[in-house]
Design a protein around this motif. Sequence first.
Motif, PDB file in Angstrom:
ATOM      1  N   ASP A 188      -4.076  -1.245  -1.757  1.00 36.35           N
ATOM      2  CA  ASP A 188      -4.985  -0.412  -2.552  1.00 36.35           C
ATOM      3  C   ASP A 188      -4.390  -0.242  -3.945  1.00 36.35           C
ATOM      4  O   ASP A 188      -3.539   0.606  -4.172  1.00 36.35           O
ATOM      5  CB  ASP A 188      -5.186   0.955  -1.885  1.00 36.35           C
ATOM      6  CG  ASP A 188      -6.115   1.864  -2.685  1.00 36.35           C
ATOM      7  OD1 ASP A 188      -6.706   1.376  -3.678  1.00 36.35           O
ATOM      8  OD2 ASP A 188      -6.258   3.041  -2.318  1.00 36.35           O
ATOM      9  N   VAL A 189      -4.848  -1.064  -4.877  1.00 32.94           N
ATOM     10  CA  VAL A 189      -4.304  -1.040  -6.229  1.00 32.94           C
ATOM     11  C   VAL A 189      -4.627   0.269  -6.943  1.00 32.94           C
ATOM     12  O   VAL A 189      -4.022   0.591  -7.974  1.00 32.94           O
ATOM     13  CB  VAL A 189      -4.838  -2.251  -7.031  1.00 32.94           C
ATOM     14  CG1 VAL A 189      -6.295  -2.047  -7.415  1.00 32.94           C
ATOM     15  CG2 VAL A 189      -3.964  -2.524  -8.259  1.00 32.94           C
ATOM     16  N   ARG A 190      -5.549   1.051  -6.401  1.00 34.73           N
ATOM     17  CA  ARG A 190      -5.927   2.335  -7.002  1.00 34.73           C
ATOM     18  C   ARG A 190      -5.158   3.517  -6.405  1.00 34.73           C
ATOM     19  O   ARG A 190      -5.502   4.674  -6.662  1.00 34.73           O
ATOM     20  CB  ARG A 190      -7.435   2.559  -6.845  1.00 34.73           C
ATOM     21  CG  ARG A 190      -8.265   1.574  -7.647  1.00 34.73           C
ATOM     22  CD  ARG A 190      -9.746   1.689  -7.365  1.00 34.73           C
ATOM     23  NE  ARG A 190     -10.537   0.816  -8.234  1.00 34.73           N
ATOM     24  CZ  ARG A 190     -10.716  -0.482  -8.039  1.00 34.73           C
ATOM     25  NH1 ARG A 190     -10.184  -1.051  -6.953  1.00 34.73           N
ATOM     26  NH2 ARG A 190     -11.418  -1.201  -8.882  1.00 34.73           N
ATOM     27  N   ASN A 191      -4.137   3.233  -5.630  1.00 36.38           N
ATOM     28  CA  ASN A 191      -3.344   4.297  -5.009  1.00 36.38           C
ATOM     29  C   ASN A 191      -2.385   4.885  -6.045  1.00 36.38           C
ATOM     30  O   ASN A 191      -1.259   4.422  -6.213  1.00 36.38           O
ATOM     31  CB  ASN A 191      -2.571   3.735  -3.811  1.00 36.38           C
ATOM     32  CG  ASN A 191      -1.859   4.826  -3.022  1.00 36.38           C
ATOM     33  OD1 ASN A 191      -1.656   5.947  -3.518  1.00 36.38           O
ATOM     34  ND2 ASN A 191      -1.468   4.514  -1.799  1.00 36.38           N
ATOM     35  N   ASN A 192      -2.841   5.927  -6.730  1.00 41.67           N
ATOM     36  CA  ASN A 192      -2.032   6.524  -7.788  1.00 41.67           C
ATOM     37  C   ASN A 192      -0.724   7.091  -7.265  1.00 41.67           C
ATOM     38  O   ASN A 192       0.293   7.117  -7.969  1.00 41.67           O
ATOM     39  CB  ASN A 192      -2.832   7.610  -8.504  1.00 41.67           C
ATOM     40  CG  ASN A 192      -2.198   8.010  -9.826  1.00 41.67           C
ATOM     41  OD1 ASN A 192      -1.917   7.171 -10.665  1.00 41.67           O
ATOM     42  ND2 ASN A 192      -1.949   9.301 -10.000  1.00 41.67           N
ATOM     43  N   SER A 193      -0.723   7.549  -6.015  1.00 40.77           N
ATOM     44  CA  SER A 193       0.510   8.081  -5.422  1.00 40.77           C
ATOM     45  C   SER A 193       1.587   7.002  -5.343  1.00 40.77           C
ATOM     46  O   SER A 193       2.760   7.250  -5.621  1.00 40.77           O
ATOM     47  CB  SER A 193       0.223   8.631  -4.024  1.00 40.77           C
ATOM     48  OG  SER A 193      -0.695   9.688  -4.067  1.00 40.77           O
ATOM     49  N   ALA A 194       1.186   5.802  -4.959  1.00 38.67           N
ATOM     50  CA  ALA A 194       2.137   4.696  -4.873  1.00 38.67           C
ATOM     51  C   ALA A 194       2.625   4.285  -6.262  1.00 38.67           C
ATOM     52  O   ALA A 194       3.801   3.945  -6.450  1.00 38.67           O
ATOM     53  CB  ALA A 194       1.504   3.513  -4.151  1.00 38.67           C
ATOM     54  N   TRP A 195       1.722   4.319  -7.254  1.00 40.64           N
ATOM     55  CA  TRP A 195       2.146   4.034  -8.630  1.00 40.64           C
ATOM     56  C   TRP A 195       3.169   5.069  -9.104  1.00 40.64           C
ATOM     57  O   TRP A 195       4.182   4.729  -9.727  1.00 40.64           O
ATOM     58  CB  TRP A 195       0.939   4.036  -9.570  1.00 40.64           C
ATOM     59  CG  TRP A 195       0.110   2.787  -9.511  1.00 40.64           C
ATOM     60  CD1 TRP A 195      -1.129   2.635  -8.963  1.00 40.64           C
ATOM     61  CD2 TRP A 195       0.452   1.497 -10.033  1.00 40.64           C
ATOM     62  NE1 TRP A 195      -1.574   1.343  -9.096  1.00 40.64           N
ATOM     63  CE2 TRP A 195      -0.623   0.617  -9.754  1.00 40.64           C
ATOM     64  CE3 TRP A 195       1.574   0.997 -10.700  1.00 40.64           C
ATOM     65  CZ2 TRP A 195      -0.603  -0.725 -10.131  1.00 40.64           C
ATOM     66  CZ3 TRP A 195       1.585  -0.351 -11.084  1.00 40.64           C
ATOM     67  CH2 TRP A 195       0.506  -1.189 -10.794  1.00 40.64           C
ATOM     68  N   ASN A 196       2.888   6.337  -8.819  1.00 40.47           N
ATOM     69  CA  ASN A 196       3.836   7.393  -9.208  1.00 40.47           C
ATOM     70  C   ASN A 196       5.203   7.156  -8.586  1.00 40.47           C
ATOM     71  O   ASN A 196       6.244   7.280  -9.238  1.00 40.47           O
ATOM     72  CB  ASN A 196       3.304   8.755  -8.742  1.00 40.47           C
ATOM     73  CG  ASN A 196       2.139   9.244  -9.573  1.00 40.47           C
ATOM     74  OD1 ASN A 196       1.855   8.716 -10.632  1.00 40.47           O
ATOM     75  ND2 ASN A 196       1.463  10.254  -9.072  1.00 40.47           N
ATOM     76  N   HIS A 197       5.192   6.834  -7.297  1.00 43.42           N
ATOM     77  CA  HIS A 197       6.468   6.664  -6.594  1.00 43.42           C
ATOM     78  C   HIS A 197       7.196   5.426  -7.094  1.00 43.42           C
ATOM     79  O   HIS A 197       8.435   5.435  -7.210  1.00 43.42           O
ATOM     80  CB  HIS A 197       6.217   6.565  -5.086  1.00 43.42           C
ATOM     81  CG  HIS A 197       7.463   6.715  -4.267  1.00 43.42           C
ATOM     82  ND1 HIS A 197       8.100   7.920  -4.090  1.00 43.42           N
ATOM     83  CD2 HIS A 197       8.203   5.792  -3.585  1.00 43.42           C
ATOM     84  CE1 HIS A 197       9.170   7.750  -3.324  1.00 43.42           C
ATOM     85  NE2 HIS A 197       9.253   6.464  -3.008  1.00 43.42           N
ATOM     86  N   ARG A 198       6.455   4.381  -7.387  1.00 42.67           N
ATOM     87  CA  ARG A 198       7.104   3.172  -7.909  1.00 42.67           C
ATOM     88  C   ARG A 198       7.802   3.482  -9.229  1.00 42.67           C
ATOM     89  O   ARG A 198       8.933   3.034  -9.461  1.00 42.67           O
ATOM     90  CB  ARG A 198       6.078   2.049  -8.089  1.00 42.67           C
ATOM     91  CG  ARG A 198       6.737   0.735  -8.537  1.00 42.67           C
ATOM     92  CD  ARG A 198       5.744  -0.387  -8.734  1.00 42.67           C
ATOM     93  NE  ARG A 198       6.414  -1.596  -9.201  1.00 42.67           N
ATOM     94  CZ  ARG A 198       6.783  -2.614  -8.439  1.00 42.67           C
ATOM     95  NH1 ARG A 198       6.521  -2.583  -7.129  1.00 42.67           N
ATOM     96  NH2 ARG A 198       7.391  -3.674  -8.953  1.00 42.67           N
TER      97      ARG A 198
END
Length: 338
Positions: A188-198
């Motif tokens: 899910d490229v729209r997973n902002n939580s994963a972007w934040n964690h990355r």
Amino acid sequence: MASYDSDDEVDYATDPAWAHITPLPQDDGENPLAQIAYHPDYVVAMSYLRGVMSINYHSAQVLKLTADIIGMNAAHYTVWGYRFKTLMALEASNVFNDEETSWSWRKELDWVQSIAKQYEKNYQIWHHRQLIINHLNDSTGERERTNEMFASDSKNYHVWTYRQWLVKRFNLFDKEELDTMELLLKEDVRNNSAWNHRYFITLGRLGTDSPADGVINREIEFAKVAISSAPQNPSPWNYLKAVLRKGNIDLASLKDFCEQFAPIDSEDKIKSSHALDILSEIYDETGNLGKAEQALVLLAAKYDPVRKNYWRYRKRLLGSKENVPTASEKTPIVHATA
């Protein structure tokens, strides 16, 4: 007592095992204005917990009692707090694994995981887990447990808060963590939580320190690939700008890339309002005020009319060099803290 999910119900008022505890009813004062109509079972169980807490009593019985109450109200933080206190007392008394108690920290963690799957949006469960793992000083299997939860809801804030604490507590800034974030973003490229964690595991944790060689370029390319798959997704655009800031790279370096998604002179080919936003800033900084104005007019009239007043405000500031945040910066990368 192998588990706490049995169907064995306890009548605390008649069970001889509880005869030594004096139940304490809830005191709502005289003539309460809006008294809560609790379930009778909950009223009885809580009265016995108050009795238990009044004498600071800890035993396997208390684990059963707190489990019963949590089954009726999993958000009761006082119950979770006393449960942890009881677990600590039982460990100190070396009775965890005796015949009566037959419990352990690992069994507790398994039980907590089962509760978490029933009540996914519950904060207290994850705080309880954090207390246990911090006490054990052992993160074995914990990333796998959070991955189980992400499989059900990959944007669960409480699980992400715990995951970030776990990474910080045990210094898990490693390839496994990065690979997990890459997998989640592929799903899910729209997973902002994963972007934040990355961002946290690659750059955010560094503070004012510089990243290792190659990290900035790697993250720029990663964000660009994600943008190419979903140009109107704000998360990778925000991520890309944050990476540039961390690497002290001029925003103008994105000009050619952004123009692929927002060619000013080919209005029908514009695919991203976020690219338009960045281009308006780049054009302004480089003195191309005509194109900067054109980008902002398009945003206000067609590509983001909900915020037309903001774009018009930006238009009035063109050439002033006033430091005004772009729309994408109004949704910054935020790091959860425990």
